[in-house]
Design a protein around this motif. Structure first.
Motif, PDB file in Angstrom:
ATOM      1  N   LEU A 114     -28.503  29.391   2.613  1.00  0.00           N
ATOM      2  CA  LEU A 114     -28.081  30.513   3.456  1.00  0.00           C
ATOM      3  C   LEU A 114     -26.644  30.338   3.938  1.00  0.00           C
ATOM      4  CD1 LEU A 114     -31.099  31.524   5.713  1.00  0.00           C
ATOM      5  CD2 LEU A 114     -29.820  32.995   4.146  1.00  0.00           C
ATOM      6  N   HIS A 115     -26.285  29.105   4.274  1.00  0.00           N
ATOM      7  CA  HIS A 115     -24.912  28.831   4.703  1.00  0.00           C
ATOM      8  C   HIS A 115     -23.919  29.181   3.602  1.00  0.00           C
ATOM      9  CE1 HIS A 115     -21.382  26.777   6.286  1.00  0.00           C
ATOM     10  NE2 HIS A 115     -21.326  26.079   5.161  1.00  0.00           N
ATOM     11  N   ALA A 116     -24.271  28.889   2.362  1.00  0.00           N
ATOM     12  CA  ALA A 116     -23.378  29.185   1.238  1.00  0.00           C
ATOM     13  C   ALA A 116     -23.138  30.678   1.069  1.00  0.00           C
ATOM     14  CB  ALA A 116     -23.957  28.598  -0.048  1.00  0.00           C
ATOM     15  N   ILE A 117     -24.137  31.493   1.427  1.00  0.00           N
ATOM     16  CA  ILE A 117     -24.001  32.945   1.308  1.00  0.00           C
ATOM     17  C   ILE A 117     -23.306  33.543   2.526  1.00  0.00           C
ATOM     18  CG2 ILE A 117     -25.260  35.133   1.104  1.00  0.00           C
ATOM     19  CD1 ILE A 117     -27.495  33.556  -0.321  1.00  0.00           C
ATOM     20  N   LEU A 118     -23.692  33.097   3.723  1.00  0.00           N
ATOM     21  CA  LEU A 118     -23.223  33.720   4.961  1.00  0.00           C
ATOM     22  C   LEU A 118     -21.965  33.058   5.531  1.00  0.00           C
ATOM     23  CD1 LEU A 118     -26.712  34.129   6.669  1.00  0.00           C
ATOM     24  CD2 LEU A 118     -25.344  35.949   5.626  1.00  0.00           C
ATOM     25  N   ASN A 119     -21.715  31.806   5.155  1.00  0.00           N
ATOM     26  CA  ASN A 119     -20.535  31.067   5.603  1.00  0.00           C
ATOM     27  C   ASN A 119     -20.491  30.890   7.124  1.00  0.00           C
ATOM     28  OD1 ASN A 119     -18.195  29.585   5.023  1.00  0.00           O
ATOM     29  ND2 ASN A 119     -16.873  31.345   5.446  1.00  0.00           N
ATOM     30  N   VAL A 120     -21.655  30.659   7.723  1.00  0.00           N
ATOM     31  CA  VAL A 120     -21.753  30.326   9.150  1.00  0.00           C
ATOM     32  C   VAL A 120     -22.784  29.206   9.287  1.00  0.00           C
ATOM     33  CG1 VAL A 120     -21.133  32.636   9.982  1.00  0.00           C
ATOM     34  CG2 VAL A 120     -23.557  32.060   9.596  1.00  0.00           C
ATOM     35  N   PRO A 121     -22.756  28.460  10.399  1.00  0.00           N
ATOM     36  CA  PRO A 121     -23.777  27.425  10.594  1.00  0.00           C
ATOM     37  C   PRO A 121     -25.183  28.024  10.612  1.00  0.00           C
ATOM     38  CG  PRO A 121     -21.989  27.176  12.173  1.00  0.00           C
ATOM     39  CD  PRO A 121     -21.770  28.491  11.491  1.00  0.00           C
ATOM     40  N   VAL A 122     -26.120  27.340   9.983  1.00  0.00           N
ATOM     41  CA  VAL A 122     -27.521  27.765   9.954  1.00  0.00           C
ATOM     42  C   VAL A 122     -28.385  26.631  10.504  1.00  0.00           C
ATOM     43  CG1 VAL A 122     -29.466  28.478   8.514  1.00  0.00           C
ATOM     44  CG2 VAL A 122     -27.150  29.275   7.964  1.00  0.00           C
ATOM     45  N   VAL A 123     -29.119  26.921  11.565  1.00  0.00           N
ATOM     46  CA  VAL A 123     -30.032  25.951  12.174  1.00  0.00           C
ATOM     47  C   VAL A 123     -31.453  26.291  11.730  1.00  0.00           C
ATOM     48  CG1 VAL A 123     -31.025  25.089  14.332  1.00  0.00           C
ATOM     49  CG2 VAL A 123     -28.568  25.536  14.178  1.00  0.00           C
ATOM     50  N   LEU A 124     -32.098  25.336  11.093  1.00  0.00           N
ATOM     51  CA  LEU A 124     -33.488  25.494  10.678  1.00  0.00           C
ATOM     52  C   LEU A 124     -34.356  24.700  11.641  1.00  0.00           C
ATOM     53  CD1 LEU A 124     -35.226  26.718   8.387  1.00  0.00           C
ATOM     54  CD2 LEU A 124     -34.928  24.563   7.145  1.00  0.00           C
ATOM     55  N   GLU A 125     -35.275  25.395  12.312  1.00  0.00           N
ATOM     56  CA  GLU A 125     -36.048  24.765  13.386  1.00  0.00           C
ATOM     57  C   GLU A 125     -37.526  25.096  13.235  1.00  0.00           C
ATOM     58  OE1 GLU A 125     -36.866  22.456  15.393  1.00  0.00           O
ATOM     59  OE2 GLU A 125     -35.145  22.663  16.758  1.00  0.00           O
ATOM     60  N   ARG A 126     -38.379  24.192  13.715  1.00  0.00           N
ATOM     61  CA  ARG A 126     -39.825  24.464  13.755  1.00  0.00           C
ATOM     62  C   ARG A 126     -40.100  25.608  14.718  1.00  0.00           C
ATOM     63  NH1 ARG A 126     -43.192  20.015  15.757  1.00  0.00           N
ATOM     64  NH2 ARG A 126     -44.940  21.239  14.952  1.00  0.00           N
ATOM     65  N   ASP A 127     -40.944  26.538  14.297  1.00  0.00           N
ATOM     66  CA  ASP A 127     -41.238  27.694  15.128  1.00  0.00           C
ATOM     67  C   ASP A 127     -41.850  27.299  16.468  1.00  0.00           C
ATOM     68  OD1 ASP A 127     -43.589  26.842  13.928  1.00  0.00           O
ATOM     69  OD2 ASP A 127     -44.200  28.826  13.212  1.00  0.00           O
ATOM     70  N   VAL A 128     -42.754  26.310  16.463  1.00  0.00           N
ATOM     71  CA  VAL A 128     -43.445  25.953  17.703  1.00  0.00           C
ATOM     72  C   VAL A 128     -42.509  25.309  18.723  1.00  0.00           C
ATOM     73  CG1 VAL A 128     -45.750  25.802  16.715  1.00  0.00           C
ATOM     74  CG2 VAL A 128     -44.244  23.803  16.625  1.00  0.00           C
ATOM     75  N   ILE A 129     -41.454  24.673  18.260  1.00  0.00           N
ATOM     76  CA  ILE A 129     -40.483  24.100  19.194  1.00  0.00           C
ATOM     77  C   ILE A 129     -39.689  25.209  19.874  1.00  0.00           C
ATOM     78  CG2 ILE A 129     -38.296  22.808  19.306  1.00  0.00           C
ATOM     79  CD1 ILE A 129     -39.527  20.738  17.486  1.00  0.00           C
ATOM     80  N   LEU A 130     -39.220  26.183  19.115  1.00  0.00           N
ATOM     81  CA  LEU A 130     -38.477  27.290  19.733  1.00  0.00           C
ATOM     82  C   LEU A 130     -39.370  28.125  20.640  1.00  0.00           C
ATOM     83  CD1 LEU A 130     -35.913  28.846  17.219  1.00  0.00           C
ATOM     84  CD2 LEU A 130     -35.481  27.594  19.329  1.00  0.00           C
ATOM     85  N   LEU A 131     -40.637  28.313  20.246  1.00  0.00           N
ATOM     86  CA  LEU A 131     -41.552  29.085  21.090  1.00  0.00           C
ATOM     87  C   LEU A 131     -41.749  28.410  22.442  1.00  0.00           C
ATOM     88  CD1 LEU A 131     -44.201  30.067  18.400  1.00  0.00           C
ATOM     89  CD2 LEU A 131     -42.805  31.675  19.719  1.00  0.00           C
ATOM     90  N   LEU A 132     -41.972  27.098  22.439  1.00  0.00           N
ATOM     91  CA  LEU A 132     -42.176  26.395  23.706  1.00  0.00           C
ATOM     92  C   LEU A 132     -40.876  26.292  24.485  1.00  0.00           C
ATOM     93  CD1 LEU A 132     -44.078  24.928  25.590  1.00  0.00           C
ATOM     94  CD2 LEU A 132     -43.615  22.809  24.333  1.00  0.00           C
ATOM     95  N   LYS A 133     -39.782  26.079  23.784  1.00  0.00           N
ATOM     96  CA  LYS A 133     -38.481  26.005  24.455  1.00  0.00           C
ATOM     97  C   LYS A 133     -38.178  27.321  25.171  1.00  0.00           C
ATOM     98  CE  LYS A 133     -34.322  23.738  24.643  1.00  0.00           C
ATOM     99  NZ  LYS A 133     -34.074  22.557  25.468  1.00  0.00           N
ATOM    100  N   GLY A 134     -38.559  28.446  24.560  1.00  0.00           N
ATOM    101  CA  GLY A 134     -38.371  29.746  25.200  1.00  0.00           C
ATOM    102  C   GLY A 134     -39.217  29.905  26.443  1.00  0.00           C
ATOM    103  N   GLU A 135     -40.476  29.446  26.379  1.00  0.00           N
ATOM    104  CA  GLU A 135     -41.345  29.514  27.558  1.00  0.00           C
ATOM    105  C   GLU A 135     -40.808  28.624  28.676  1.00  0.00           C
ATOM    106  OE1 GLU A 135     -43.899  31.475  28.104  1.00  0.00           O
ATOM    107  OE2 GLU A 135     -44.159  32.337  26.109  1.00  0.00           O
ATOM    108  N   TYR A 136     -40.197  27.511  28.299  1.00  0.00           N
ATOM    109  CA  TYR A 136     -39.584  26.603  29.269  1.00  0.00           C
ATOM    110  C   TYR A 136     -38.367  27.248  29.928  1.00  0.00           C
ATOM    111  CZ  TYR A 136     -36.471  22.735  30.671  1.00  0.00           C
ATOM    112  OH  TYR A 136     -35.596  21.923  31.349  1.00  0.00           O
ATOM    113  N   TYR A 137     -37.626  28.021  29.158  1.00  0.00           N
ATOM    114  CA  TYR A 137     -36.373  28.618  29.653  1.00  0.00           C
ATOM    115  C   TYR A 137     -36.613  29.887  30.468  1.00  0.00           C
ATOM    116  CZ  TYR A 137     -31.463  30.208  29.345  1.00  0.00           C
ATOM    117  OH  TYR A 137     -30.176  30.617  29.629  1.00  0.00           O
ATOM    118  N   HIS A 138     -37.628  30.676  30.053  1.00  0.00           N
ATOM    119  CA  HIS A 138     -37.734  32.021  30.646  1.00  0.00           C
ATOM    120  C   HIS A 138     -39.179  32.506  30.793  1.00  0.00           C
ATOM    121  CE1 HIS A 138     -35.815  35.807  31.784  1.00  0.00           C
ATOM    122  NE2 HIS A 138     -36.613  36.457  30.969  1.00  0.00           N
ATOM    123  N   GLY A 139     -40.154  31.625  30.618  1.00  0.00           N
ATOM    124  CA  GLY A 139     -41.526  32.121  30.598  1.00  0.00           C
ATOM    125  C   GLY A 139     -42.489  31.299  31.421  1.00  0.00           C
ATOM    126  N   ALA A 140     -43.690  31.076  30.872  1.00  0.00           N
ATOM    127  CA  ALA A 140     -44.778  30.450  31.614  1.00  0.00           C
ATOM    128  C   ALA A 140     -44.491  29.007  31.998  1.00  0.00           C
ATOM    129  CB  ALA A 140     -46.056  30.508  30.780  1.00  0.00           C
TER     130      ALA A 140
END
Length: 318
Positions: A114-140
């Motif tokens: 994807l980086h080769a096509i878009l020419n920007v940094p691409v972060v690949l992350e586990r979905d469950v980590i971002l989901l919990l991180k979001g709840e930590y930042y703004h949720g339950a």
């Protein structure tokens, strides 16, 4: 030593920060949801497409087109991309090792392509980590320093944050859905055992819905309409409670947040799950050591999870 935040550090070194314009892509088992971050806030417009709709162009190429189109219409400029994957990501946060529902991605260096096509940094992350991180930042789980998450959808995954940062072990910690369960029949060997994901994820609900000819979204609303259906759904909830008790026994978090598409279904018996999980888990002086709560942000939690990591970038906590 494994650097569990290397992908985010690479993004920081490429200039991504809290004021950046970032497209966030949540790839699920059957669909892709896209949202955006612009100058420290989520973008109101979000979109969803089914994976089969972009397969004709090639999944990576089709996804790049979707990201570019979203950026043109809603961000103006693109500084970076964050993508969640429902599968096993290699320690380099680039190669996808296993992705049961999108097998054509397995073995590919997805972020690099994807980086080769878009020419920007691409972060690949586990979905469950971002989901919990979001709840930590703004949720339950807002501002909870010791919190775990269990997310039940097409698959099953878990995550754990210590002072807001993810615990990854050697790279693949808390891939809970892959736990093998001892076979119920003596004729089967352990290596033939089904996994937790096989027995109680969204894919199992599809089988139950087909068995009783009930629309999958209405399964739990029909829970008392048939003894056989009730028994099958109770059996599934038993395994959800087992998963919760494994997390509590292993990490003893102060708070455990439960979310995902299955738990968001109409009529899902969350109180029963909580009571059963509590009865299976460690207690001190007859009081549970962990508070169990439902997640509140649904899939948009990955947007807030991205915001949380971007905030961390600016304050150099990672």
């Amino acid at each position: 030593m494994y650097d569990n935040l290397s992908c985010w550090k690479r993004a920081r070194h490429s200039g991504v920060n809290q004021t950046s314009h970032v497209t966030v892509v949540d790839i699920g088992g059957t669909s892709i949801k896209i949202g955006g971050i612009r100058e420290g806030a989520t973008v109101d417009f979000k979109t969803k497409v089914y994976i089969d709709e972009i397969r004709a162009d090639g999944l990576v190429e089709g996804l790049a087109k979707l990201i570019s189109a979203y950026c043109r219409e809603h961000l103006g400029t693109l500084d970076g991309v964050v993508i969640t994957i429902p599968g096993l990501i290699d320690r380099d946060h680039d190669r996808i090792l296993k992705c049961k529902n999108i097998s054509e991605l397995e073995g590919r260096k997805f972020a690099s392509e994807l980086h080769a096509i878009l020419n920007v940094p691409v972060v690949l992350e586990r979905d469950v980590i971002l989901l919990l991180k979001g709840e930590y930042y703004h949720g339950a789980a807002k501002d909870q320093n010791d919190v775990a998450g269990l997310f039940i959808g097409t698959g099953i995954g878990a995550s754990y944050l210590i002072s807001g940062q993810p615990f990854r072990g050697g790279g693949w910690a808390l891939e809970l859905g892959h736990i093998p369960l001892f076979p119920s029949s003596k004729d089967k060997k352990l290596n033939q055992a089904e996994t937790l994901e096989d027995l109680c994820s969204g894919s199992q609900l599809v089988k139950i819905a087909n068995k009783y000819d009930v629309e999958i979204g209405k399964l739990f609303a029909q829970i008392n309409c048939s003894n056989d259906l009730t028994n099958d759904l109770d059996y599934l909830i038993d395994f959800h409670a087992f998963a919760v008790s494994v997390i509590i026994s292993t990490f003893s978090p102060n708070l455990l947040v439960i979310g995902g598409g299955v738990t968001e279904m109409e009529g899902y018996p969350f109180d029963r799950l909580r009571d059963l999980a509590t009865s299976l888990s460690i207690s001190i002086h007859e009081k549970p050591i962990t508070t169990i709560m439902p997640a509140t942000l649904r899939w948009e939690s990955v947007l807030y999870g991205t915001l949380s990591f971007l905030h961390d970038l600016d304050y150099a906590s990672i």
